[in-house]
Design a protein around this motif. Structure first.
Motif, PDB file in Angstrom:
ATOM      1  N   THR A   1      -0.368 -13.380  -6.728  1.00 31.90           N
ATOM      2  CA  THR A   1       0.981 -14.218  -6.236  1.00 31.90           C
ATOM      3  C   THR A   1       2.164 -13.830  -7.284  1.00 31.90           C
ATOM      4  OG1 THR A   1       0.092 -16.213  -7.202  1.00 31.90           O
ATOM      5  CG2 THR A   1      -0.027 -15.961  -4.822  1.00 31.90           C
ATOM      6  N   HIS A   2       1.879 -13.137  -8.177  1.00 32.41           N
ATOM      7  CA  HIS A   2       2.991 -12.847  -9.207  1.00 32.41           C
ATOM      8  C   HIS A   2       3.635 -11.330  -8.943  1.00 32.41           C
ATOM      9  CE1 HIS A   2       4.502 -11.752 -13.535  1.00 32.41           C
ATOM     10  NE2 HIS A   2       5.634 -11.892 -12.743  1.00 32.41           N
TER      11      HIS A   2
ATOM     12  N   GLY B   1       0.345  -8.739  -2.265  1.00 32.04           N
ATOM     13  CA  GLY B   1       0.242  -8.393  -3.769  1.00 32.04           C
ATOM     14  C   GLY B   1      -0.902  -7.324  -4.098  1.00 32.04           C
ATOM     15  N   GLY B   2      -0.949  -6.598  -5.154  1.00 33.89           N
ATOM     16  CA  GLY B   2      -2.210  -5.697  -5.496  1.00 33.89           C
ATOM     17  C   GLY B   2      -2.784  -6.481  -6.743  1.00 33.89           C
TER      18      GLY B   2
ATOM     19  N   ALA C   1     -11.456 -29.033  -4.963  1.00 31.74           N
ATOM     20  CA  ALA C   1     -11.425 -30.220  -4.218  1.00 31.74           C
ATOM     21  C   ALA C   1     -11.941 -30.189  -2.859  1.00 31.74           C
ATOM     22  CB  ALA C   1     -10.143 -30.973  -4.209  1.00 31.74           C
ATOM     23  N   GLY C   2     -12.016 -28.758  -2.514  1.00 30.06           N
ATOM     24  CA  GLY C   2     -12.334 -28.326  -1.084  1.00 30.06           C
ATOM     25  C   GLY C   2     -11.463 -29.008  -0.085  1.00 30.06           C
ATOM     26  N   ARG C   3     -10.307 -28.840  -0.349  1.00 34.51           N
ATOM     27  CA  ARG C   3      -9.212 -29.556   0.490  1.00 34.51           C
ATOM     28  C   ARG C   3      -8.569 -28.696   1.665  1.00 34.51           C
ATOM     29  NH1 ARG C   3      -5.465 -30.224  -3.261  1.00 34.51           N
ATOM     30  NH2 ARG C   3      -4.027 -29.077  -2.277  1.00 34.51           N
ATOM     31  N   GLY C   4      -8.685 -29.062   2.791  1.00 34.48           N
ATOM     32  CA  GLY C   4      -7.819 -28.188   3.690  1.00 34.48           C
ATOM     33  C   GLY C   4      -8.919 -26.892   4.268  1.00 34.48           C
ATOM     34  N   GLU C   5      -8.041 -26.064   4.966  1.00 40.22           N
ATOM     35  CA  GLU C   5      -8.743 -24.844   5.116  1.00 40.22           C
ATOM     36  C   GLU C   5      -8.925 -23.860   4.031  1.00 40.22           C
ATOM     37  OE1 GLU C   5     -10.083 -22.005   8.129  1.00 40.22           O
ATOM     38  OE2 GLU C   5      -9.460 -24.231   8.007  1.00 40.22           O
ATOM     39  N   PRO C   6     -10.000 -23.553   3.874  1.00 38.21           N
ATOM     40  CA  PRO C   6     -10.538 -22.853   2.366  1.00 38.21           C
ATOM     41  C   PRO C   6      -9.531 -21.596   2.356  1.00 38.21           C
ATOM     42  CG  PRO C   6     -12.575 -23.180   3.993  1.00 38.21           C
ATOM     43  CD  PRO C   6     -11.224 -23.213   4.756  1.00 38.21           C
ATOM     44  N   TYR C   7      -9.281 -21.345   0.880  1.00 41.55           N
ATOM     45  CA  TYR C   7      -8.451 -20.363   0.461  1.00 41.55           C
ATOM     46  C   TYR C   7      -9.467 -19.203   0.491  1.00 41.55           C
ATOM     47  CZ  TYR C   7      -4.745 -18.042  -2.406  1.00 41.55           C
ATOM     48  OH  TYR C   7      -3.778 -17.165  -2.454  1.00 41.55           O
ATOM     49  N   PRO C   8      -9.118 -17.870   0.802  1.00 39.21           N
ATOM     50  CA  PRO C   8      -9.995 -16.797   0.742  1.00 39.21           C
ATOM     51  C   PRO C   8     -10.615 -16.278  -0.437  1.00 39.21           C
ATOM     52  CG  PRO C   8      -8.125 -16.630   2.214  1.00 39.21           C
ATOM     53  CD  PRO C   8      -7.709 -17.513   1.611  1.00 39.21           C
ATOM     54  N   GLU C   9     -11.720 -16.316  -0.717  1.00 40.09           N
ATOM     55  CA  GLU C   9     -12.366 -15.990  -1.973  1.00 40.09           C
ATOM     56  C   GLU C   9     -11.995 -14.724  -2.308  1.00 40.09           C
ATOM     57  OE1 GLU C   9     -14.145 -17.619  -4.386  1.00 40.09           O
ATOM     58  OE2 GLU C   9     -13.946 -19.637  -3.454  1.00 40.09           O
ATOM     59  N   SER C  10     -11.954 -13.757  -1.274  1.00 38.07           N
ATOM     60  CA  SER C  10     -11.399 -12.426  -1.672  1.00 38.07           C
ATOM     61  C   SER C  10     -10.203 -12.347  -2.139  1.00 38.07           C
ATOM     62  CB  SER C  10     -11.552 -11.477  -0.380  1.00 38.07           C
ATOM     63  OG  SER C  10     -10.843 -12.221   0.595  1.00 38.07           O
ATOM     64  N   ASP C  11      -9.469 -13.326  -2.161  1.00 37.10           N
ATOM     65  CA  ASP C  11      -7.950 -13.297  -2.851  1.00 37.10           C
ATOM     66  C   ASP C  11      -8.137 -14.025  -4.015  1.00 37.10           C
ATOM     67  OD1 ASP C  11      -7.091 -11.961  -0.664  1.00 37.10           O
ATOM     68  OD2 ASP C  11      -6.187 -13.576   0.247  1.00 37.10           O
TER      69      ASP C  11
ATOM     70  N   TRP D   1       0.632  -1.066   0.056  1.00 40.43           N
ATOM     71  CA  TRP D   1      -0.098  -0.040   0.064  1.00 40.43           C
ATOM     72  C   TRP D   1       1.062   1.363  -0.123  1.00 40.43           C
ATOM     73  CZ3 TRP D   1      -1.461  -4.570   2.195  1.00 40.43           C
ATOM     74  CH2 TRP D   1      -2.597  -5.161   1.629  1.00 40.43           C
ATOM     75  N   GLY D   2       1.963   1.294  -0.278  1.00 43.48           N
ATOM     76  CA  GLY D   2       2.843   2.362  -0.477  1.00 43.48           C
ATOM     77  C   GLY D   2       3.201   3.171   0.506  1.00 43.48           C
TER      78      GLY D   2
END
Length: 525
Positions: free
Chosen positions: A179-180, A140-141, A157-167, A81-82
Motif C-alpha cells: 500500500t505504499h 502495488g508490487g 481481531a478477526g473483524r469483518g470480511e477477511p483481508y486476503p492473506e496473499s496480500d 504490471w507495466g
C-alpha cells in the motif's frame, strides 16, 4: 419453407403497444460508440513498445466513415504490471506512458505523446474519445510493502470480511501490505507529486471493515481488486477528482467510462462527475459499469447519482444477457416475446437517455461462458435500431479472435462479413431512425416486431427479428401504434432487400416477413 402467421394484432393478441415516450424534437441520430479495445490487444513486450494508440489513429477516417461518433478507449495510466498491464491493475494515475517505472516507460497501449496524438486525430475526424477510468482501487508490487498497523489489528481481531492473506507479508507479528505507492517525480503541467499509504485504503481505521462481494448490491468497502481505495476519505476523493479534471482539461478526453461502480458510493460518483470541466457547456458524457443481472440495482445506482446532481449512463447488462441467449440458443429454446420487456429501458424503466446498449465487451470477451458465438447480426440489429446509445465491440467489427483468459485454447471469432452488416445497420440508424419506439408483438414465440420513429427527415422504420432455425416467417399486424404517423395505404420497402415491398392496408394492417435467424427493416418507399 415460408410459413405465414396471419392474425389481427388487437383482436387475437389483445395487446397494446409497449413503448417509452420522449417529448423531444425528432432529429437524426449520430450516436454510435465503439469499444476500441479488448482484453489482450497486441503489444511488443520484448521491445516494451505499445502500438495501440497509433493503431487507433490510423483507423480514424475509416471509423468516422462507418458512422462511429465516439470511442471508448482503455485506461491510459501505467499499471502495476507495466507493459503487460491492461490498465485495470492501475498504479500511477499521472504516468500515461512517459515515466520509467514498473519496468517500462510506455504502457501496453503506447506513450503519452501517442495517446495525445490519437485524441487529436479522432477530434479532427469528428469522433469523441471516452476514456476508461478506475476509481475503485490501485495495485502495488513487492516493492510497495509497508507496515500496516490497521490491517495487523484487523486480522488479529478477526473483524469483518477477511483481508486476503496473499496480500500480506508478516514480519515480527506485523502485517505488511502493498500500500505504499511511490512514483518518479512528475514534471508535467498539473501533475502532483504525492504518495499513497495504508490509510488511503480499506480497512483504513479501527472502525473500518471490509465487506463481501456475493450479490448485485453496492459494495464500496469490498477488496475485490488490488488495494481498495477508501473513497469516503476526503483526501482520496480530492485526489481522484483532480485526476479526472486533469484527464479532461489537460489530456483532452471528452468523457469517461467508470469501471466497477459497484465499488463506489454514489455520492462520491456525483462529486467526481460534477468536478469535471464542462464539454461544450454541458456535463461530459459518463457511463458506469454496474455489472448486475437484476436491473433494479442498476437503475437505483443511476437514480442515486442523479440525486447528487450528476447525469450518468449505465451499460445495459440485462439486455446483453438476453441477447446472448437469443443468439446462442435455438428457436425452440428462446422465446422472442421476452424482447418486449428486455433490458433496462423496457424491463426496468431506466430512461433511454441513461442507457448504453452492447453485445459484448472486454470482460465478456475474455470469458467463454459469456460469449455470443453465432448470429451476432441479430443482436446488433436490435441495439442499432432501438433506443439507448449503442456500443459496437471492436473484435466484432474487425473479426478479431477472442480467447478465454483462463483457457486460451477456447476461442471465438465473429464472421468477417459482420462488418458489412454493422455498417449497413449504422447507416440505417443515421438515415432513418430517431425518437421513441413501440413494440408491436408481445406474445409471438419466433418473431419480434417494433416500430421506431423517424428523425425529422425520414419517418422511421419497422424492425422484424426472426429466430426460427429454418423458416422465413411472416406476421400480419397493425403498424400504426398511438403517437406514430399513419402508414395506412403506404408502400413499405425492406431496406435489406429493396426488391421486396408490401402495401399497408387502409386499416393499418400489413404482412411483414423476415428470414430465419435474421431480420428485416421496413420503411416508406
Amino acid at each position: 419453407m415460408k410459413v405465414n402467421k396471419s392474425f389481427s394484432l388487437f383482436l387475437l393478441l389483445g395487446l397494446t403497444a409497449c413503448y417509452t415516450q420522449r417529448e423531444e424534437p425528432l432529429q437524426p441520430l449520430d450516436d454510435v460508440m465503439m469499444q476500441a479495445f479488448y482484453w489482450d490487444v497486441p503489444v511488443d513486450d520484448q521491445a516494451k513498445d505499445g502500438t495501440w494508440w497509433d493503431h487507433l489513429s490510423s483507423l480514424a477516417p475509416e471509423l468516422r466513415t462507418a458512422g462511429v461518433s465516439s470511442l471508448w478507449t482503455p485506461i491510459p495510466a501505467k499499471g502495476n504490471w507495466g507493459i503487460y498491464d491492461s490498465g485495470y491493475g492501475i498504479y500511477d494515475h499521472y504516468d500515461l506512458g512517459n515515466y520509467e517505472q514498473k519496468g517500462t516507460i510506455e504502457t501496453r497501449y503506447g506513450s503519452r505523446a501517442e495517446l495525445e496524438q490519437m485524441i487529436a486525430t479522432m477530434h479532427k475526424a469528428g469522433i469523441n474519445v471516452y476514456s476508461d477510468v478506475v476509481l475503485n482501487h490501485l495495485y502495488g508490487g513487492d516493492e510497495n510493502f509497508e507496515a500496516n498497523p490497521v490491517v495487523t489489528a484487523y486480522v488479529k481481531a478477526g473483524r469483518g470480511e477477511p483481508y486476503p492473506e496473499s496480500d500480506i507479508q508478516w514480519k515480527n507479528d506485523t502485517a505488511y501490505t502493498r500500500t505504499h505507492l511511490f512514483f518518479p517525480k512528475h514534471t508535467g503541467d498539473g501533475e502532483p507529486n504525492y504518495e499513497w499509504h495504508y490509510q488511503h485504503f480499506h480497512p483504513s481505521s479501527a472502525s473500518d471493515s471490509l465487506t463481501d462481494f456475493t450479490d448485485d448490491v453496492l459494495r464500496p468497502c469490498t477488496k475485490f481488486f488490488g488495494n481498495d481505495l477508501d473513497t469516503y476519505n476526503e483526501e482520496v476523493q480530492q485526489r481522484l477528482c483532480d485526476w479526472g479534471k486533469w484527464l479532461k482539461g489537460k489530456i483532452g478526453f471528452d468523457g469517461f467510462r467508470l469501471d466497477f461502480v459497484r465499488g463506489l458510493q454514489p455520492e462520491f460518483v456525483s462529486r467526481w462527475v460534477k468536478s469535471l470541466p464542462l464539454q461544450d457547456g454541458h456535463q461530459p458524457f459518463i457511463v458506469g459499469e454496474y455489472w448486475a443481472e437484476d436491473g433494479r440495482y442498476i437503475k437505483e445506482w443511476v437514480d442515486s447519482v442523479a440525486q447528487g446532481g450528476a447525469d450518468v449512463h449505465a451499460f445495459d447488462f440485462p439486455l446483453k444477457f438476453t441477447l446472448t441467449e437469443m443468439c446462442n440458443k435455438s428457436g425452440d429454446e428462446f422465446d422472442m416475446s421476452r424482447l418486449a420487456h428486455a433490458g433496462m429501458i423496457r424491463g426496468f424503466g431506466l430512461p433511454v437517455d441513461n442507457v448504453v446498449t452492447f453485445v459484448d465487451n472486454h470482460d465478456t470477451g475474455k470469458e467463454h461462458d459469456k460469449w455470443i458465438v453465432k448470429d451476432y447480426a441479430m443482436a446488433y440489429a436490435y441495439i442499432l435500431t432501438h433506443e439507448g446509445t449503442p456500443c459496437v465491440f471492436y473484435p466484432h467489427f474487425y473479426a478479431v479472435t477472442q480467447h478465454d483468459v483462463d483457457n486460451p485454447s477456447l476461442e471465438v471469432t465473429a464472421p468477417t462479413d459482420l462488418q458489412l452488416d454493422l455498417r449497413h445497420l449504422i447507416d440505417i440508424r443515421r438515415q432513418y431512425l430517431g425518437g421513441t419506439l413501440a413494440v408491436l408483438t408481445e406474445s409471438d414465440k419466433h418473431l419480434y416486431v417494433a416500430r421506431r420513429q423517424g428523425n425529422g427527415v425520414k419517418d422511421g422504420a419497422i424492425i422484424v427479428l426472426n429466430n426460427h432455425d429454418t423458416d422465413t416467417l411472416s406476421i400480419t399486424l397493425n403498424v400504426n401504434p398511438d403517437g406514430f404517423t399513419d402508414w395506412s395505404g403506404q408502400t413499405l420497402v425492406n431496406l435489406l432487400n429493396p426488391k421486396e415491398t408490401i402495401t399497408v392496408g387502409n386499416d393499418g394492417q400489413a404482412t411483414l416477413s423476415a428470414p430465419n435467424r435474421g431480420y428485416s427493416i421496413w420503411t416508406i418507399q
